[in-house]
Design a protein around this motif. Structure first.
Motif, PDB file in Angstrom:
ATOM      1  N   PRO A 216      48.639  40.621  28.636  1.00 21.64           N
ATOM      2  CA  PRO A 216      48.788  39.850  27.394  1.00 21.64           C
ATOM      3  C   PRO A 216      47.443  39.437  26.810  1.00 21.64           C
ATOM      4  O   PRO A 216      46.481  39.166  27.548  1.00 21.64           O
ATOM      5  CB  PRO A 216      49.592  38.623  27.834  1.00 21.64           C
ATOM      6  N   SER A 217      47.398  39.374  25.495  1.00 21.65           N
ATOM      7  CA  SER A 217      46.174  38.926  24.825  1.00 21.65           C
ATOM      8  C   SER A 217      45.965  37.427  24.986  1.00 21.65           C
ATOM      9  O   SER A 217      44.835  36.943  24.930  1.00 21.65           O
ATOM     10  CB  SER A 217      46.244  39.284  23.335  1.00 21.65           C
ATOM     11  N   HIS A 218      47.073  36.699  25.178  1.00 13.40           N
ATOM     12  CA  HIS A 218      46.988  35.244  25.261  1.00 13.40           C
ATOM     13  C   HIS A 218      47.859  34.750  26.413  1.00 13.40           C
ATOM     14  O   HIS A 218      49.004  35.166  26.555  1.00 13.40           O
ATOM     15  CB  HIS A 218      47.458  34.598  23.950  1.00 13.40           C
ATOM     16  N   HIS A 219      47.305  33.852  27.212  1.00 11.36           N
ATOM     17  CA  HIS A 219      48.098  33.254  28.270  1.00 11.36           C
ATOM     18  C   HIS A 219      47.640  31.813  28.482  1.00 11.36           C
ATOM     19  O   HIS A 219      46.522  31.438  28.126  1.00 11.36           O
ATOM     20  CB  HIS A 219      47.985  34.046  29.576  1.00 11.36           C
ATOM     21  N   ILE A 220      48.539  31.015  29.032  1.00  9.25           N
ATOM     22  CA  ILE A 220      48.239  29.609  29.295  1.00  9.25           C
ATOM     23  C   ILE A 220      48.690  29.260  30.711  1.00  9.25           C
ATOM     24  O   ILE A 220      49.560  29.913  31.290  1.00  9.25           O
ATOM     25  CB  ILE A 220      48.946  28.670  28.289  1.00  9.25           C
ATOM     26  N   HIS A 221      48.075  28.226  31.253  1.00 15.76           N
ATOM     27  CA  HIS A 221      48.492  27.683  32.545  1.00 15.76           C
ATOM     28  C   HIS A 221      49.012  26.251  32.399  1.00 15.76           C
ATOM     29  O   HIS A 221      49.471  25.657  33.367  1.00 15.76           O
ATOM     30  CB  HIS A 221      47.328  27.704  33.532  1.00 15.76           C
ATOM     31  N   HIS A 222      48.915  25.718  31.191  1.00 13.28           N
ATOM     32  CA  HIS A 222      49.393  24.355  30.920  1.00 13.28           C
ATOM     33  C   HIS A 222      49.856  24.319  29.472  1.00 13.28           C
ATOM     34  O   HIS A 222      49.212  24.890  28.582  1.00 13.28           O
ATOM     35  CB  HIS A 222      48.277  23.336  31.143  1.00 13.28           C
ATOM     36  N   LEU A 223      50.958  23.638  29.224  1.00  9.79           N
ATOM     37  CA  LEU A 223      51.532  23.632  27.881  1.00  9.79           C
ATOM     38  C   LEU A 223      50.622  22.976  26.850  1.00  9.79           C
ATOM     39  O   LEU A 223      50.707  23.297  25.658  1.00  9.79           O
ATOM     40  CB  LEU A 223      52.899  22.938  27.909  1.00  9.79           C
ATOM     41  N   HIS A 224      49.750  22.079  27.272  1.00  7.72           N
ATOM     42  CA  HIS A 224      48.880  21.422  26.292  1.00  7.72           C
ATOM     43  C   HIS A 224      47.857  22.390  25.689  1.00  7.72           C
ATOM     44  O   HIS A 224      47.163  22.039  24.730  1.00  7.72           O
ATOM     45  CB  HIS A 224      48.195  20.190  26.883  1.00  7.72           C
ATOM     46  N   GLU A 225      47.744  23.601  26.246  1.00 10.09           N
ATOM     47  CA  GLU A 225      46.847  24.603  25.692  1.00 10.09           C
ATOM     48  C   GLU A 225      47.404  25.253  24.422  1.00 10.09           C
ATOM     49  O   GLU A 225      46.658  25.891  23.675  1.00 10.09           O
ATOM     50  CB  GLU A 225      46.572  25.699  26.722  1.00 10.09           C
ATOM     51  N   ILE A 226      48.696  25.103  24.173  1.00  7.23           N
ATOM     52  CA  ILE A 226      49.328  25.820  23.063  1.00  7.23           C
ATOM     53  C   ILE A 226      48.733  25.472  21.703  1.00  7.23           C
ATOM     54  O   ILE A 226      48.398  26.381  20.917  1.00  7.23           O
ATOM     55  CB  ILE A 226      50.856  25.574  23.072  1.00  7.23           C
ATOM     56  N   PRO A 227      48.600  24.198  21.327  1.00  2.45           N
ATOM     57  CA  PRO A 227      48.100  23.906  19.976  1.00  2.45           C
ATOM     58  C   PRO A 227      46.751  24.542  19.673  1.00  2.45           C
ATOM     59  O   PRO A 227      46.511  24.979  18.533  1.00  2.45           O
ATOM     60  CB  PRO A 227      48.014  22.373  19.967  1.00  2.45           C
ATOM     61  N   ASP A 228      45.866  24.654  20.664  1.00  2.00           N
ATOM     62  CA  ASP A 228      44.563  25.261  20.423  1.00  2.00           C
ATOM     63  C   ASP A 228      44.635  26.761  20.212  1.00  2.00           C
ATOM     64  O   ASP A 228      43.727  27.356  19.620  1.00  2.00           O
ATOM     65  CB  ASP A 228      43.624  24.962  21.602  1.00  2.00           C
ATOM     66  N   LEU A 229      45.704  27.389  20.694  1.00  2.00           N
ATOM     67  CA  LEU A 229      45.872  28.835  20.521  1.00  2.00           C
ATOM     68  C   LEU A 229      46.395  29.208  19.133  1.00  2.00           C
ATOM     69  O   LEU A 229      46.096  30.286  18.619  1.00  2.00           O
ATOM     70  CB  LEU A 229      46.858  29.382  21.559  1.00  2.00           C
ATOM     71  N   LEU A 230      47.182  28.344  18.546  1.00  2.00           N
ATOM     72  CA  LEU A 230      47.928  28.689  17.345  1.00  2.00           C
ATOM     73  C   LEU A 230      47.055  29.149  16.168  1.00  2.00           C
ATOM     74  O   LEU A 230      47.470  30.056  15.432  1.00  2.00           O
ATOM     75  CB  LEU A 230      48.826  27.528  16.925  1.00  2.00           C
ATOM     76  N   PRO A 231      45.870  28.586  15.934  1.00  2.00           N
ATOM     77  CA  PRO A 231      45.064  29.087  14.815  1.00  2.00           C
ATOM     78  C   PRO A 231      44.715  30.571  14.925  1.00  2.00           C
ATOM     79  O   PRO A 231      44.457  31.228  13.908  1.00  2.00           O
ATOM     80  CB  PRO A 231      43.790  28.214  14.883  1.00  2.00           C
ATOM     81  N   LEU A 232      44.727  31.114  16.137  1.00  2.00           N
ATOM     82  CA  LEU A 232      44.429  32.537  16.318  1.00  2.00           C
ATOM     83  C   LEU A 232      45.465  33.423  15.647  1.00  2.00           C
ATOM     84  O   LEU A 232      45.166  34.559  15.273  1.00  2.00           O
ATOM     85  CB  LEU A 232      44.357  32.879  17.802  1.00  2.00           C
ATOM     86  N   PHE A 233      46.686  32.895  15.483  1.00  2.00           N
ATOM     87  CA  PHE A 233      47.753  33.697  14.899  1.00  2.00           C
ATOM     88  C   PHE A 233      47.816  33.567  13.377  1.00  2.00           C
ATOM     89  O   PHE A 233      48.685  34.141  12.741  1.00  2.00           O
ATOM     90  CB  PHE A 233      49.092  33.304  15.522  1.00  2.00           C
ATOM     91  N   ASP A 234      46.891  32.805  12.807  1.00  2.00           N
ATOM     92  CA  ASP A 234      46.798  32.699  11.346  1.00  2.00           C
ATOM     93  C   ASP A 234      45.768  33.657  10.791  1.00  2.00           C
ATOM     94  O   ASP A 234      45.605  33.770   9.573  1.00  2.00           O
ATOM     95  CB  ASP A 234      46.430  31.262  10.945  1.00  2.00           C
ATOM     96  N   GLU A 235      45.039  34.345  11.655  1.00  2.00           N
ATOM     97  CA  GLU A 235      43.963  35.218  11.201  1.00  2.00           C
ATOM     98  C   GLU A 235      44.501  36.536  10.684  1.00  2.00           C
ATOM     99  O   GLU A 235      45.572  36.979  11.080  1.00  2.00           O
ATOM    100  CB  GLU A 235      42.972  35.457  12.346  1.00  2.00           C
TER     101      GLU A 235
END
Length: 235
Positions: A216-235
């Motif tokens: 996968p291009s993106h993975h997390i180990h803690h749910l609090h990481e999600i908000p920081d990932l989301l801007p990547l999907f607006d590009e």
């Protein structure tokens, strides 16, 4: 303007660890049967249940799309094979399943799960996509989700595309405006990618990624990481 509109979540092992939940629910169910129908308890040994479930799945593989029906029918058959009438076996099985289902929905969230969902629900459409039979209302988070699709309600379990297609239709968005977050490499991550959605592997229980799937291009180990990932999907 944000390109990302929809975030869908798997549930079991994504928002909460599920193995201990199921073990507790099965024990709660077994204890209830022993207390209320001791003559039926002997029919539900672990070996007997496994044998009945295996037989049912061989007869009808579609049971994997409806785990509620599989569990209810497995108990019913086990009771009938133990000498109960069909009507009595069904009645006990349905009552026992209510006990199981109540305990099955007593979950302990991964750290930060509720807070992250509340934060995301302010800006995005949230949906739940699960092969299991968790009940968001019983769990207490149904207010955060615009919809909840399962293998039972859709008729096909992930990785089939049906659940993802239903989510996009409900949200009124294109696949590239959606991201799916889940723990299962095939049923969540690969399936979402195949449907054209973004995908995040929620590896909260420290699993190994299978060698036969593209990492996968993106993975997390803690749910609090999600908000920081989301801007990547607006590009």
């Amino acid at each position: 303007m944000s390109k990302l509109k929809l975030i869908t979540f798997d549930l079991d092992n994504t928002l909460w660890p599920v193995d201990e939940v199921i073990r507790h629910a099965e024990k709660t169910c077994s204890d209830w049967i022993a207390d209320n129908h001791p003559d039926a308890a002997a029919a539900l040994s672990a070996e007997r249940v496994r044998a009945v479930r295996t037989a049912l799945l061989k007869e009808k593989p579609q049971y994997l799309d409806n785990l509620t029906a599989l569990r209810q029918d497995a108990m019913s058959r086990a009771f009938m094979e133990h000498g109960f009438s069909e009507a009595e076996a069904r009645r006990i099985a349905l009552d026992a399943f209510k006990v199981f289902h109540g305990a099955r929905n007593q979950v302990s969230f991964f750290p930060g799960a509720r807070g992250v969902l509340e934060q995301l629900a302010d800006s995005y459409i949230l949906g739940a996509l699960t092969n299991g039979n968790a009940d968001l209302k019983m769990i207490g988070i149904d207010d955060l989700f615009a919809f909840h699709h399962s293998a039972e309600t859709i008729g096909k379990r992930k990785p089939a595309p049906d659940m993802f297609a239903a989510a996009l239709k409900d949200a009124g968005v294109d696949a590239n405006q959606a991201v799916h977050i889940g723990d299962h490499p095939l049923e969540d991550v690969h399936a979402a990618r195949e449907h054209g959605m973004h995908a995040v592997w929620a590896n909260l229980v420290d699993l190994d990624w299978p060698v036969d799937l593209a990492h996968p291009s993106h993975h997390i180990h803690h749910l609090h990481e999600i908000p920081d990932l989301l801007p990547l999907f607006d590009e």
